[in-house]
Scaffold this motif. Structure first.
Motif, PDB file in Angstrom:
ATOM      1  N   TRP A 194      27.043 -40.687  40.796  1.00  0.00           N
ATOM      2  CA  TRP A 194      26.023 -40.505  40.170  1.00  0.00           C
ATOM      3  C   TRP A 194      25.496 -39.365  40.256  1.00  0.00           C
ATOM      4  O   TRP A 194      24.350 -38.094  39.911  1.00  0.00           O
ATOM      5  CB  TRP A 194      24.535 -41.214  40.642  1.00  0.00           C
ATOM      6  CG  TRP A 194      23.037 -41.627  40.292  1.00  0.00           C
ATOM      7  CD1 TRP A 194      22.699 -41.899  39.167  1.00  0.00           C
ATOM      8  CD2 TRP A 194      22.964 -40.455  41.244  1.00  0.00           C
ATOM      9  NE1 TRP A 194      21.747 -41.468  39.105  1.00  0.00           N
ATOM     10  CE2 TRP A 194      20.986 -40.362  40.519  1.00  0.00           C
ATOM     11  CE3 TRP A 194      22.809 -39.794  42.076  1.00  0.00           C
ATOM     12  CZ2 TRP A 194      20.401 -40.844  40.793  1.00  0.00           C
ATOM     13  CZ3 TRP A 194      21.511 -40.093  42.629  1.00  0.00           C
ATOM     14  CH2 TRP A 194      20.158 -39.489  41.935  1.00  0.00           C
ATOM     15  N   ARG A 195      25.661 -38.602  41.609  1.00  0.00           N
ATOM     16  CA  ARG A 195      25.297 -37.545  42.003  1.00  0.00           C
ATOM     17  C   ARG A 195      25.975 -36.533  41.208  1.00  0.00           C
ATOM     18  O   ARG A 195      25.649 -35.221  40.748  1.00  0.00           O
ATOM     19  CB  ARG A 195      26.062 -37.274  43.601  1.00  0.00           C
ATOM     20  CG  ARG A 195      25.012 -38.004  45.045  1.00  0.00           C
ATOM     21  CD  ARG A 195      25.830 -37.861  45.789  1.00  0.00           C
ATOM     22  NE  ARG A 195      26.608 -37.830  46.399  1.00  0.00           N
ATOM     23  CZ  ARG A 195      27.147 -38.642  47.001  1.00  0.00           C
ATOM     24  NH1 ARG A 195      26.359 -39.786  47.328  1.00  0.00           N
ATOM     25  NH2 ARG A 195      28.793 -39.062  47.407  1.00  0.00           N
ATOM     26  N   ARG A 196      27.789 -36.422  40.837  1.00  0.00           N
ATOM     27  CA  ARG A 196      27.758 -35.903  40.145  1.00  0.00           C
ATOM     28  C   ARG A 196      27.199 -35.644  38.743  1.00  0.00           C
ATOM     29  O   ARG A 196      27.403 -34.420  37.858  1.00  0.00           O
ATOM     30  CB  ARG A 196      28.812 -35.791  40.107  1.00  0.00           C
ATOM     31  CG  ARG A 196      29.961 -35.321  41.183  1.00  0.00           C
ATOM     32  CD  ARG A 196      31.892 -35.894  41.748  1.00  0.00           C
ATOM     33  NE  ARG A 196      32.980 -35.360  42.552  1.00  0.00           N
ATOM     34  CZ  ARG A 196      33.128 -34.448  42.630  1.00  0.00           C
ATOM     35  NH1 ARG A 196      33.394 -33.545  41.774  1.00  0.00           N
ATOM     36  NH2 ARG A 196      34.084 -33.687  42.869  1.00  0.00           N
ATOM     37  N   ILE A 197      27.093 -36.647  38.377  1.00  0.00           N
ATOM     38  CA  ILE A 197      25.526 -36.511  36.906  1.00  0.00           C
ATOM     39  C   ILE A 197      24.966 -35.903  36.808  1.00  0.00           C
ATOM     40  O   ILE A 197      24.499 -34.855  36.214  1.00  0.00           O
ATOM     41  CB  ILE A 197      25.973 -37.450  36.127  1.00  0.00           C
ATOM     42  CG1 ILE A 197      27.007 -37.965  35.723  1.00  0.00           C
ATOM     43  CG2 ILE A 197      24.995 -37.984  35.270  1.00  0.00           C
ATOM     44  CD1 ILE A 197      27.076 -39.810  35.496  1.00  0.00           C
ATOM     45  N   GLU A 198      23.949 -35.887  37.313  1.00  0.00           N
ATOM     46  CA  GLU A 198      22.602 -35.137  37.834  1.00  0.00           C
ATOM     47  C   GLU A 198      22.984 -33.821  38.191  1.00  0.00           C
ATOM     48  O   GLU A 198      22.144 -33.108  38.162  1.00  0.00           O
ATOM     49  CB  GLU A 198      22.486 -35.402  39.253  1.00  0.00           C
ATOM     50  CG  GLU A 198      21.477 -37.201  39.278  1.00  0.00           C
ATOM     51  CD  GLU A 198      19.971 -37.176  37.857  1.00  0.00           C
ATOM     52  OE1 GLU A 198      19.695 -36.676  38.386  1.00  0.00           O
ATOM     53  OE2 GLU A 198      20.790 -38.387  37.072  1.00  0.00           O
TER      54      GLU A 198
END
Length: 151
Positions: free
Chosen positions: A36-40
């Motif tokens: 999720w953090r990397r997609i953000e």
């Protein structure tokens, strides 16, 4: 820049944009929170612009696709802007691209059949402003259609 984990996420996301974050994380070998953090991060950086549906126009009854290449009469300084604004208003135009070179603009047009295409061509395409020349290329088959890059 992006690292190998980002590349894995992007590869799986390109292959199946409908994956949930948990499914994407599992396939990419990272935790859901990390994914999720990397997609953000990739979205904030503009690497991921959107997740979108890819429509098979033929399954909706559009059997004809034509690529029209235009050379514009550039004696009017607003020729490009006026042509592009008018082309955006044609619902059957599914793609608009501009070029440097002999061809100025390419429109991708879909139609239900040749009779429908002829109607679109006569009533909507030929009425676009500032056309100096048109070349039509009818799509026979698509061999490769990928927005992806080697990751």
């Amino acid at each position: 820049m992006i690292d190998e984990a980002d590349r894995r996420i992007l590869r799986h996301l390109l292959a199946d944009p409908a994956l949930t974050t948990a499914e994407l994380a599992e396939r990419a070998g990272v935790t859901a929170a990390t994914c999720w953090r990397r997609i953000e991060k990739l979205t904030d950086a503009g690497v991921i612009r959107s997740r979108q549906a890819v429509i098979d126009w033929r399954r909706l009854g559009y059997e004809v696709e034509v690529s029209l290449r235009f050379t514009l009469d550039k004696t009017n300084p607003r020729a490009f802007d006026e042509f592009l604004a008018a082309a955006r208003e044609v619902p059957e135009v599914i793609g608009i691209e501009t070029f440097l070179g002999r061809v100025d603009v390419r429109l991708n047009v879909i139609a239900r059949d040749m009779v429908h295409y002829q109607q679109i061509y006569r009533e909507r395409i030929l009425t676009l402003p500032h056309i100096a020349d048109i070349e039509a290329l009818m799509l026979i088959s698509t061999i490769k259609d990928s927005a992806g890059v080697p990751l």
